[in-house]
Write a protein that holds these residues in place. Sequence first.
Motif, PDB file in Angstrom:
ATOM      1  N   GLN A  62      15.253  -5.725  -0.494  1.00 14.85           N
ATOM      2  CA  GLN A  62      15.601  -4.329  -0.738  1.00 14.85           C
ATOM      3  C   GLN A  62      15.660  -4.081  -2.241  1.00 14.85           C
ATOM      4  O   GLN A  62      16.044  -4.943  -3.010  1.00 14.85           O
ATOM      5  CB  GLN A  62      16.945  -4.003  -0.095  1.00 14.85           C
ATOM      6  CG  GLN A  62      16.940  -4.112   1.421  1.00 14.85           C
ATOM      7  CD  GLN A  62      18.313  -3.860   2.016  1.00 14.85           C
ATOM      8  OE1 GLN A  62      19.294  -3.762   1.300  1.00 14.85           O
ATOM      9  NE2 GLN A  62      18.360  -3.752   3.334  1.00 14.85           N
ATOM     10  N   GLY A  63      15.283  -2.909  -2.645  1.00 12.42           N
ATOM     11  CA  GLY A  63      15.290  -2.562  -4.063  1.00 12.42           C
ATOM     12  C   GLY A  63      14.045  -2.976  -4.797  1.00 12.42           C
ATOM     13  O   GLY A  63      14.025  -2.999  -6.032  1.00 12.42           O
ATOM     14  N   VAL A  64      12.986  -3.322  -4.060  1.00 13.72           N
ATOM     15  CA  VAL A  64      11.705  -3.657  -4.678  1.00 13.72           C
ATOM     16  C   VAL A  64      10.747  -2.491  -4.450  1.00 13.72           C
ATOM     17  O   VAL A  64      10.555  -2.059  -3.318  1.00 13.72           O
ATOM     18  CB  VAL A  64      11.104  -4.950  -4.090  1.00 13.72           C
ATOM     19  CG1 VAL A  64       9.760  -5.259  -4.735  1.00 13.72           C
ATOM     20  CG2 VAL A  64      12.065  -6.106  -4.279  1.00 13.72           C
ATOM     21  N   ALA A  78       0.474  -7.762  -6.531  1.00 22.34           N
ATOM     22  CA  ALA A  78       1.693  -8.278  -5.904  1.00 22.34           C
ATOM     23  C   ALA A  78       2.044  -7.443  -4.667  1.00 22.34           C
ATOM     24  O   ALA A  78       1.891  -6.217  -4.664  1.00 22.34           O
ATOM     25  CB  ALA A  78       2.846  -8.259  -6.891  1.00 22.34           C
ATOM     26  N   MET A  79       2.508  -8.119  -3.615  1.00 26.10           N
ATOM     27  CA  MET A  79       2.829  -7.462  -2.347  1.00 26.10           C
ATOM     28  C   MET A  79       4.146  -8.006  -1.799  1.00 26.10           C
ATOM     29  O   MET A  79       4.440  -9.194  -1.938  1.00 26.10           O
ATOM     30  CB  MET A  79       1.720  -7.702  -1.308  1.00 26.10           C
ATOM     31  CG  MET A  79       0.357  -7.152  -1.690  1.00 26.10           C
ATOM     32  SD  MET A  79      -0.865  -7.512  -0.408  1.00 26.10           S
ATOM     33  CE  MET A  79      -0.908  -9.313  -0.494  1.00 26.10           C
ATOM     34  N   VAL A  80       4.909  -7.130  -1.158  1.00 28.38           N
ATOM     35  CA  VAL A  80       6.140  -7.546  -0.491  1.00 28.38           C
ATOM     36  C   VAL A  80       5.818  -7.903   0.952  1.00 28.38           C
ATOM     37  O   VAL A  80       5.282  -7.083   1.707  1.00 28.38           O
ATOM     38  CB  VAL A  80       7.193  -6.422  -0.528  1.00 28.38           C
ATOM     39  CG1 VAL A  80       8.450  -6.858   0.216  1.00 28.38           C
ATOM     40  CG2 VAL A  80       7.529  -6.047  -1.961  1.00 28.38           C
ATOM     41  N   MET A  81       6.144  -9.136   1.350  1.00 28.68           N
ATOM     42  CA  MET A  81       5.982  -9.598   2.721  1.00 28.68           C
ATOM     43  C   MET A  81       7.385  -9.810   3.319  1.00 28.68           C
ATOM     44  O   MET A  81       8.386  -9.651   2.639  1.00 28.68           O
ATOM     45  CB  MET A  81       5.161 -10.892   2.763  1.00 28.68           C
ATOM     46  CG  MET A  81       3.921 -10.865   1.890  1.00 28.68           C
ATOM     47  SD  MET A  81       2.697  -9.607   2.379  1.00 28.68           S
ATOM     48  CE  MET A  81       1.937 -10.438   3.754  1.00 28.68           C
ATOM     49  N   ILE A 267      10.054 -16.633  -3.274  1.00 30.31           N
ATOM     50  CA  ILE A 267      10.964 -16.403  -2.157  1.00 30.31           C
ATOM     51  C   ILE A 267      12.278 -15.785  -2.639  1.00 30.31           C
ATOM     52  O   ILE A 267      12.815 -14.873  -2.008  1.00 30.31           O
ATOM     53  CB  ILE A 267      11.230 -17.707  -1.393  1.00 30.31           C
ATOM     54  CG1 ILE A 267       9.952 -18.167  -0.685  1.00 30.31           C
ATOM     55  CG2 ILE A 267      12.322 -17.520  -0.348  1.00 30.31           C
ATOM     56  CD1 ILE A 267       9.072 -19.095  -1.458  1.00 30.31           C
ATOM     57  N   SER A 268      12.791 -16.251  -3.785  1.00 33.85           N
ATOM     58  CA  SER A 268      14.025 -15.674  -4.311  1.00 33.85           C
ATOM     59  C   SER A 268      14.140 -15.952  -5.803  1.00 33.85           C
ATOM     60  O   SER A 268      13.592 -16.926  -6.327  1.00 33.85           O
ATOM     61  CB  SER A 268      15.256 -16.219  -3.584  1.00 33.85           C
ATOM     62  OG  SER A 268      15.451 -17.588  -3.887  1.00 33.85           O
TER      63      SER A 268
END
Length: 348
Positions: A62-64, A78-81, A267-268
């Motif tokens: 969240q917040g990306v 770049a992609m959010v998975m 991942i983090s």
Amino acid sequence: MAVTLGPSGWWQRWRRRLSARDGSRMLLLLLLLGSGQGPWPVWAGQTFEYLKREHSLSKPYQGVGTGSSSLWNLMGNAMVMTQYIRLTPDMQSKQGALWNRVPCFLRDWELQVHFRIHGQGKKNLHGDGLAIWYTKDRMQPGPVFGNMDKFVGLGVFVDTYPNEEKQQERVFPYISAMVNNGSLSYDHERDGRPTELGGCTAIVRNLHYDTFLVIRYVKRHLTIMMDIDGKHEWRDCIEVPGVRLPRGYYFGTSSITGDLSDNHDVISLKLFELTVERTPEEEKLHRDVFLPSVDNMKLPEMTAPLPPLSGLALFLIVFFSLVFSVFAIVIGIILYNKWQEQSRKRFY
């Protein structure tokens, strides 16, 4: 030197750092943990750690995004998975980045990076790696693992492809670090050797367990360790004293592929504030700096550009230039008339 993490993560780390004589501290920590309020502090000798959520990122991400309320911005490919943020896919000529929008004003900190690099390439047929940044500028695409060259700040590189053909002593993938004041270029042909602070081999590709990197900056001492063997142990990689980093820079990570490629996943990212006790002498020595530098390492000095003139200053310069020009013309006319009068008197 290996530091055992243990199978249960933060608890083992907390228990290891807490000495037997810290009974009162243990009671305080248990009360804090039981309250469920705020980040969890961890004693490490004279160090207190707090997770800084505004500089951290974890699932469900969240917040990306690109909105003004987002704490993290994506750039490029770049992609959010669901399980990770993919900086670049296993495809040629891609680059991507993830940048924190909030500048970091902490004096002492620790950044833990959970990442994964994998792909179909065999042997040396993969690339190019990823970088973790603490820099003055953000969201600036470029050739250095997807970020700008001649950056200002700290770069930590996980380089998976050897560009220098003749080198034999270095085994890739390789982790290295670089501090730059904006005057140095990263030398791709030599894998950054001329400007690196140190490095170590890190076999991180196509592993079936978690891989971690930690960057710790305490009392101008830079330490980089890794946990890449699936043993829950930190292994030393780089340790450099006398590193001077300004406050107010941005954290980020980036990656790039060329003719060769890999999946580069984050991942983090977890940033901890470290509250460290300093003596009065250390307080004097550890004053804020305005340009990155490393003790006993000569960086070319930057020539500061002249500041642009304000509108008022420009107006005054033009005004007084015109006044001076008019004054000079008047004086010239007066002198010319006097010369003509003297000439006529001599003639008669």
